[in-house]
Design a protein around this motif. Structure first.
Motif, PDB file in Angstrom:
ATOM      1  N   PRO A   1      40.985 -58.548  -7.457  1.00 25.28           N
ATOM      2  CA  PRO A   1      41.640 -58.394  -5.792  1.00 25.28           C
ATOM      3  C   PRO A   1      42.828 -59.284  -5.628  1.00 25.28           C
ATOM      4  N   GLY A   2      44.031 -58.874  -4.894  1.00 29.19           N
ATOM      5  CA  GLY A   2      45.063 -59.413  -3.837  1.00 29.19           C
ATOM      6  C   GLY A   2      45.089 -58.825  -2.905  1.00 29.19           C
ATOM      7  N   ARG A   3      46.518 -59.147  -2.086  1.00 31.64           N
ATOM      8  CA  ARG A   3      47.086 -58.782  -1.796  1.00 31.64           C
ATOM      9  C   ARG A   3      46.638 -56.594  -1.068  1.00 31.64           C
TER      10      ARG A   3
ATOM     11  N   LEU B   1      32.719 -48.861  11.243  1.00 31.92           N
ATOM     12  CA  LEU B   1      32.170 -48.000  10.435  1.00 31.92           C
ATOM     13  C   LEU B   1      32.622 -48.837   8.800  1.00 31.92           C
ATOM     14  N   LYS B   2      32.235 -48.883   7.773  1.00 26.16           N
ATOM     15  CA  LYS B   2      32.466 -49.637   6.530  1.00 26.16           C
ATOM     16  C   LYS B   2      33.307 -48.377   5.813  1.00 26.16           C
ATOM     17  N   PRO B   3      34.320 -49.222   4.887  1.00 26.25           N
ATOM     18  CA  PRO B   3      34.208 -48.028   3.776  1.00 26.25           C
ATOM     19  C   PRO B   3      33.322 -47.543   2.410  1.00 26.25           C
ATOM     20  N   LEU B   4      33.309 -46.655   2.340  1.00 31.44           N
ATOM     21  CA  LEU B   4      32.076 -46.379   0.911  1.00 31.44           C
ATOM     22  C   LEU B   4      31.969 -47.160  -0.053  1.00 31.44           C
ATOM     23  N   ILE B   5      33.050 -47.846  -0.307  1.00 35.42           N
ATOM     24  CA  ILE B   5      33.319 -48.402  -1.312  1.00 35.42           C
ATOM     25  C   ILE B   5      33.890 -50.284  -1.498  1.00 35.42           C
ATOM     26  N   ASP B   6      33.317 -51.469  -1.547  1.00 35.29           N
ATOM     27  CA  ASP B   6      33.806 -52.343  -1.090  1.00 35.29           C
ATOM     28  C   ASP B   6      34.416 -52.806  -1.673  1.00 35.29           C
ATOM     29  N   GLY B   7      34.990 -53.990  -1.601  1.00 32.92           N
ATOM     30  CA  GLY B   7      36.178 -54.654  -2.027  1.00 32.92           C
ATOM     31  C   GLY B   7      36.261 -55.065  -3.779  1.00 32.92           C
ATOM     32  N   LYS B   8      34.818 -55.532  -4.099  1.00 34.24           N
ATOM     33  CA  LYS B   8      34.485 -56.132  -5.186  1.00 34.24           C
ATOM     34  C   LYS B   8      34.135 -54.397  -6.171  1.00 34.24           C
ATOM     35  N   THR B   9      33.787 -53.878  -5.936  1.00 32.44           N
ATOM     36  CA  THR B   9      32.916 -52.430  -6.363  1.00 32.44           C
ATOM     37  C   THR B   9      34.634 -51.756  -6.587  1.00 32.44           C
ATOM     38  N   LEU B  10      35.396 -51.644  -5.309  1.00 34.71           N
ATOM     39  CA  LEU B  10      37.016 -51.053  -5.562  1.00 34.71           C
ATOM     40  C   LEU B  10      37.197 -51.711  -6.572  1.00 34.71           C
ATOM     41  N   SER B  11      38.031 -53.104  -7.186  1.00 29.68           N
ATOM     42  CA  SER B  11      38.440 -54.016  -7.792  1.00 29.68           C
ATOM     43  C   SER B  11      37.871 -53.796  -9.324  1.00 29.68           C
ATOM     44  N   LYS B  12      36.504 -53.490  -9.516  1.00 25.73           N
ATOM     45  CA  LYS B  12      36.070 -53.843 -11.289  1.00 25.73           C
ATOM     46  C   LYS B  12      36.338 -51.905 -11.088  1.00 25.73           C
ATOM     47  N   GLN B  13      36.522 -51.007 -10.615  1.00 26.46           N
ATOM     48  CA  GLN B  13      36.628 -49.368 -10.959  1.00 26.46           C
ATOM     49  C   GLN B  13      37.912 -49.576 -11.353  1.00 26.46           C
ATOM     50  N   LEU B  14      38.346 -50.416 -10.315  1.00 24.91           N
ATOM     51  CA  LEU B  14      40.647 -49.980 -10.292  1.00 24.91           C
ATOM     52  C   LEU B  14      40.720 -50.601 -11.942  1.00 24.91           C
ATOM     53  N   ASN B  15      39.643 -51.927 -12.178  1.00 26.75           N
ATOM     54  CA  ASN B  15      39.418 -52.413 -13.135  1.00 26.75           C
ATOM     55  C   ASN B  15      41.335 -53.691 -12.590  1.00 26.75           C
ATOM     56  N   ILE B  16      41.439 -53.670 -11.066  1.00 28.05           N
ATOM     57  CA  ILE B  16      42.326 -55.050 -10.977  1.00 28.05           C
ATOM     58  C   ILE B  16      42.261 -55.357 -10.173  1.00 28.05           C
TER      59      ILE B  16
END
Length: 519
Positions: A481-483, A464-479
């Motif tokens: 990448p980090g811990r 099972l993979k997250p529906l939103i990958d880390g790169k996309t998540l970071s972009k959409q949240l405007n944060i």
């Protein structure tokens, strides 16, 4: 069935004829022609004779196809013979129908049971090894013998079992039984040593495991005197002194992945060899460090319990195999699964026990003793070692989940399955077998849980993979990448398990509710 096959070929007081394949006939015809030319062109006190040795004769008599062609020569080295045959082929390649092939020399490597140089080449598409007949003498300190040229009888008598000491004389087209009992033992399905067994095993304790492997593979019995010698305390000591762990691992892998591993395990357990076969380490410095600096009392107690536990497993497992088709299917069709399943079940007494595997490390220098047994004691792969150890260590937690699964969330179960990285089914069957050993009524609950996992489509939770990958998540949240990302992604996966069928928008809304906990 194997005994009947041998019996149909071997009649009392009769030496059977072997039925050679077309390729085997071509090889033997070539070797006959070469030998004939060699002997005619020289005035020899002892004519050149070639014999096929090893397991080829045994397997042919049992009706098995065998490509294990070892050619023994009486008057020269194996390399010299291979070079001579290549020269013969260069001169006669048209009439022989093949051209010379490259020769590969295999040097002595006593740790891998190579006590003489061997030359190998290819004849008619088959790999053929050449080596001279030999005699062996051993010391009390090592399983590595002093090797010299020998007679056919000396070469036969040095072997591990009479039925493995049969030769096929190529010139005479006949089987030779220099031990006097090899054909009869093959006919009766009996494994015995050509020479007195205790001395044979003290010379090279690896022969104990080889005989056990042949017994489990062929369904043969071990001669009572031979088996009694296996149980001698001196043999137990000799294992630790004379045999490399790599060689033990090779034989155990063949036993555990073979057709009847429980028979092999039974021989080991009843002979009291389980403690040395499943030794947790071979490095004397590591062993000394743990004995001096850690509490080894739990490990010592586990080794005292190991034989009784294996005996219990040997009693219960055949019944479970008959009652559980899924386990039967894996058992028959997946040799590595079968090996890891058996080790995962029999190593239960070691649960919760750790050893220091690297005293020089400051962090993460401990490992479970079951992982050390597999990796350092049996020299199996690291992935197998980690998986078996995970199965061993998971039993209490996993069994608790089985008992309570109806009251657990979907994610509680999914994350547990996910922790086995795609090997959940092995872990489930290992834990099922352990539970069954102590409570036969537990089988129903395990079967119900197994069906529940598939009904809930949780069997592939590891994928099972997250529906939103880390790169996309970071972009959409405007944060950046980090811990924060590791914890958020882990919670996303858990939420998706509890909310199957959700979409990206719903996942993002969930992430926004937990984000303050991580930023």
């Amino acid at each position: 069935m194997l005994k009947k096959a041998a019996s149909s070929l071997i009649q009392r007081n009769m030496v059977p004829k072997l039925k050679l394949t077309e390729t085997e006939q071509q090889i033997c015809r070539l070797l006959k022609d070469y030998t004939s030319e060699y002997n005619k062109s020289r005035a020899l006190s002892e004519p050149l004779e070639l014999r096929i040795t090893g397991g080829w004769v045994r397997d042919k008599l049992l009706g098995f196809n065998s490509h294990d062609l070892d050619i023994a020569v009486n008057t020269m080295s194996g390399e010299q013979l291979a070079l001579e045959i290549n020269d013969f082929l260069r001169r006669n390649h048209e009439s022989c129908g093949i051209t010379p092939h490259s020769i590969h020399k295999i040097d002595k490597n006593p740790e891998k049971s190579k006590h003489l140089e061997t030359a190998t080449t290819k004849l008619f598409g088959i790999d053929v090894d050449f080596v001279n007949l030999r005699s062996e003498e051993y010391t009390t300190e090592s399983r590595i013998p002093v090797v010299a040229f020998g007679t056919p009888k000396q070469d036969a008598l040095r072997r591990d079992a009479t039925l493995n000491a049969l030769f096929y004389n190529i010139q005479n087209d006949e089987i030779e039984d220099f031990t006097g009992t090899g054909l009869e033992d093959l006919n009766k399905g009996i494994l015995r040593t050509p020479l007195p067994p205790l001395q044979t095993f003290l010379d090279d304790p690896l022969r104990v495991l080889r005989l056990i492997r042949f017994a489990s593979r062929l369904g043969f019995v071990i001669d009572p005197d031979t088996y009694k010698a296996m149980q001698d305390p001196e043999i137990n000591k000799a294992f630790g002194i004379k045999i490399s762990r790599e060689r033990v691992g090779v034989e155990m892998q063949k036993i555990l992945q073979g057709p009847n591993p429980l028979l092999g395990l039974s021989f080991i357990q009843k002979a009291g060899l389980d403690n040395v076969i499943f030794s947790w380490h071979s490095d004397s410095a590591i062993i000394h460090y743990n004995r001096e600096n850690t509490d080894m009392s739990k490990a010592e107690k586990a080794y005292q319990e190991l034989g009784r536990h294996i005996e219990l497993v040997l009693e219960k497992l055949p019944v479970l195999l008959e009652a559980f088709p899924l386990l039967q299917e894996h058992w028959k069709n997946a040799p590595v699964f079968k090996q890891n399943f058996i080790l995962g079940v029999i190593f239960a007494p070691f649960r919760g026990i750790k050893i220091v595997w690297n005293p020089q490390k400051l962090m993460n220098k401990e490992t479970s003793i079951s992982e050390s047994i597999v990796k350092d004691g049996l020299k199996l792969g690291r992935n197998d070692a980690e998986l078996i150890a995970k199965c061993v260590e998971s039993h209490v937690e996993y069994n608790d989940m089985i008992l309570r699964y109806e009251s657990l969330s979907r994610s509680d179960i999914g994350l547990e399955i996910r922790s086995f990285n795609g090997d959940w089914e092995l872990a489930h069957l290992v834990n099922l077998a352990l539970a069954y050993c102590f409570d036969e009524n537990s089988l129903g609950q395990y079967q119900n849980f197994y069906q529940f996992v598939f009904d809930q489509n949780l069997q592939n939770s590891h994928a099972l993979k997250p529906l939103i990958d880390g790169k996309t998540l970071s972009k959409q949240l405007n944060i950046k990448p980090g811990r924060w990302m590791g914890g958020v992604v882990a919670e996303m996966v858990k939420w998706q398990m509890d909310n199957p069928g959700s979409d990206e928008k719903q996942v993002l809304e969930f992430v926004q509710t937990i984000l303050p906990n991580y930023t």
